[in-house]
Design an enzyme around this catalytic site. Structure first.
Site, PDB file in Angstrom:
ATOM      1  N   GLY A 173       0.819  -1.209   0.000  1.00 46.10           N
ATOM      2  CA  GLY A 173       0.000   0.000   0.000  1.00 46.10           C
ATOM      3  C   GLY A 173       0.849   1.254   0.000  1.00 46.10           C
ATOM      4  O   GLY A 173       0.557   2.230  -0.707  1.00 46.10           O
ATOM      5  N   ASP A 174       1.925   1.244   0.769  1.00 47.79           N
ATOM      6  CA  ASP A 174       2.833   2.385   0.820  1.00 47.79           C
ATOM      7  C   ASP A 174       3.568   2.578  -0.499  1.00 47.79           C
ATOM      8  O   ASP A 174       3.693   3.704  -0.993  1.00 47.79           O
ATOM      9  CB  ASP A 174       3.852   2.188   1.938  1.00 47.79           C
ATOM     10  CG  ASP A 174       3.235   2.325   3.312  1.00 47.79           C
ATOM     11  OD1 ASP A 174       2.887   3.450   3.691  1.00 47.79           O
ATOM     12  OD2 ASP A 174       3.101   1.305   4.009  1.00 47.79           O
ATOM     13  N   THR A 175       4.076   1.492  -1.063  1.00 46.51           N
ATOM     14  CA  THR A 175       4.867   1.640  -2.278  1.00 46.51           C
ATOM     15  C   THR A 175       4.008   2.015  -3.478  1.00 46.51           C
ATOM     16  O   THR A 175       4.439   2.798  -4.333  1.00 46.51           O
ATOM     17  CB  THR A 175       5.664   0.355  -2.564  1.00 46.51           C
ATOM     18  OG1 THR A 175       4.794  -0.782  -2.496  1.00 46.51           O
ATOM     19  CG2 THR A 175       6.760   0.164  -1.543  1.00 46.51           C
ATOM     20  N   ALA A 178       3.479   5.671  -3.069  1.00 49.06           N
ATOM     21  CA  ALA A 178       4.700   6.395  -3.423  1.00 49.06           C
ATOM     22  C   ALA A 178       4.854   6.527  -4.931  1.00 49.06           C
ATOM     23  O   ALA A 178       5.214   7.597  -5.444  1.00 49.06           O
ATOM     24  CB  ALA A 178       5.908   5.679  -2.827  1.00 49.06           C
TER      25      ALA A 178
END
Length: 404
Positions: A173-175, A178
């Site tokens: 989810g973070d990547t 990003a």
């Protein structure tokens, strides 16, 4: 913006990072790989928690930190002080891009929000990462990537029927967030150059939206037919054979022979031409309807053969297939090394550190990894004196006050 030159597409672009953990810092790592000057701001005496994340650490560094903060300049600055806020404003006034992943409204409380900064720098591009976006009824909620994965729909469809939805294994989810944020920043830069736009813009990237954006046809099928996609394990519903299969030597391989022409190749390769005349399997639709049967039959063949033979045969017949790798497997694979996807960087504190190479591969501006993640405050003197022009006296005074 500075001149673009061969080797580093973003040479001359200055990026200021107000970020911790994964999403914001991963975004700036990507920009730094391609030549942007990334200045990361950390809390004095504390730093980004990623410095201590991972299985082991040496001093104030982990391998995760060394990789995540490669190519960055790291400074310490206490944003709770008026002097610290003013220094941050001065730094942002010289930046092309500001990246932040704080709670919505946090920067505004410090007079560092977009509306405030664009008065100092009208061309400023600000990428704002948060759990639920800068607007809407959930905007004030705390949100990590795991929450975005859950509410964006990804966790629900991951895993096996009737089992607890598992974590994917990395902070996807973070990547994803990003990368969407980096894309937004690059498009904003492109707009300034291509359309001669003298103003910047604010880019609002939410974790849950970044996950939801890659959920393929899920919402369309729900609205059109009332279908709710469920967990299906390792197969692709209605598309067969395409699955994980265990080999005779206890390894797992992916074989994806789900189109009609690929299935024909598979049947010939493993000497099962009778499947081509079987009405259960001779069309894409019939295989989808009899998925369990064809998957089981392919699995039976794979189970009596070693992985090397299975993969060699699949490659010979042009059938998409591959082994399920762990990190040791990756480290021994010549293709990863030939493509420069495992790079060894000398860290002044940790010694040699191996990390993923640069993606994508660009023929003219490939980017490079110049150094690993710096120590806490390593670039203070360079940034405060050379970029912001502080005198030695002012620098030492701010140090003594705990501002920097």
């Amino acid at each position: 913006m500075g001149n673009i030159h061969s080797g580093e597409a973003l040479k001359g672009i200055r990026v200021v990072e107000f970020g911790n953990f994964i999403a914001g810092p991963y975004l700036t790592r990507f920009l730094g790989d391609f030549g942007a000057e990334v200045i990361k701001i950390e809390v004095p005496g504390q730093g980004d928690p990623i410095r201590k994340w991972g299985s082991k650490q040496e001093g104030d560094k982990s391998v995760w930190w060394a990789t995540q903060s490669r190519n960055k300049k790291c400074i310490t600055l206490n944003l709770k002080t008026k002097e610290g806020q003013e220094l941050a404003r001065k730094l942002c006034s010289s930046a092309d891009i500001v990246v932040e992943n704080l709670r919505p409204g946090s920067l505004e409380k410090m007079n560092l929000g977009y509306e405030s900064l664009k008065k100092l720098n009208k061309k400023l591009i600000m990428v704002r990462i948060s759990g639920f976006g800068q607007t809407g009824p959930y905007k004030d909620r705390a949100g990590f990537g795991s929450v975005g994965e859950a509410m964006g729909g990804l966790r629900y469809v991951t895993g096996f029927p009737g089992k607890v939805p598992p974590r994917i294994g990395v902070s996807i989810g973070d990547t994803l967030t990003a990368l969407f944020g980096a894309l937004g920043a690059i498009m904003a830069l492109f707009n300034q150059v291509k359309n001669n736009d003298s103003e910047g813009q604010e880019i609002d990237v939410a974790l849950y939206e970044s996950v939801f954006a890659v959920m393929e046809n899920g919402i369309g099928e729900y609205y059109k037919y009332g279908i709710i996609k469920e967990r299906t394990g390792s197969n692709l519903p209605g598309v067969a054979p395409s699955n994980l299969y265990e080999t005779s030597d206890g390894k797992w391989v992916i074989v994806a022979a789900n189109s009609d022409h690929l299935f024909k190749r598979l049947a010939v390769a493993i000497e099962k031409e009778e499947w081509l005349e079987d009405p259960r399997f001779n069309t894409h639709e019939s295989r989808g309807q009899n998925q369990n049967e064809i998957e089981s039959l392919v699995g039976e063949w794979v189970k009596i053969n070693p992985s090397e033979k299975v993969l060699a045969l699949m490659n010979e017949y042009g059938i998409p297939a591959g082994p399920v790798y762990n990190m040791e497997d990756i480290s021994n694979d010549e293709h990863f090394h030939e493509r420069n996807m495992i790079q060894e960087i000398e860290d002044k504190d940790m010694g040699p550190v191996h990390m993923p190479g640069i993606v994508p591969k660009m023929s003219k501006t490939p980017g490079n990894i110049k150094w690993s993640g710096p120590s806490l405050g390593e670039n203070n003197q360079e940034v405060y004196q050379n970029i912001l022009g502080l005198s030695i006296e002012d620098y030492e005074d701010l140090q003594s006050k705990g501002v920097i």
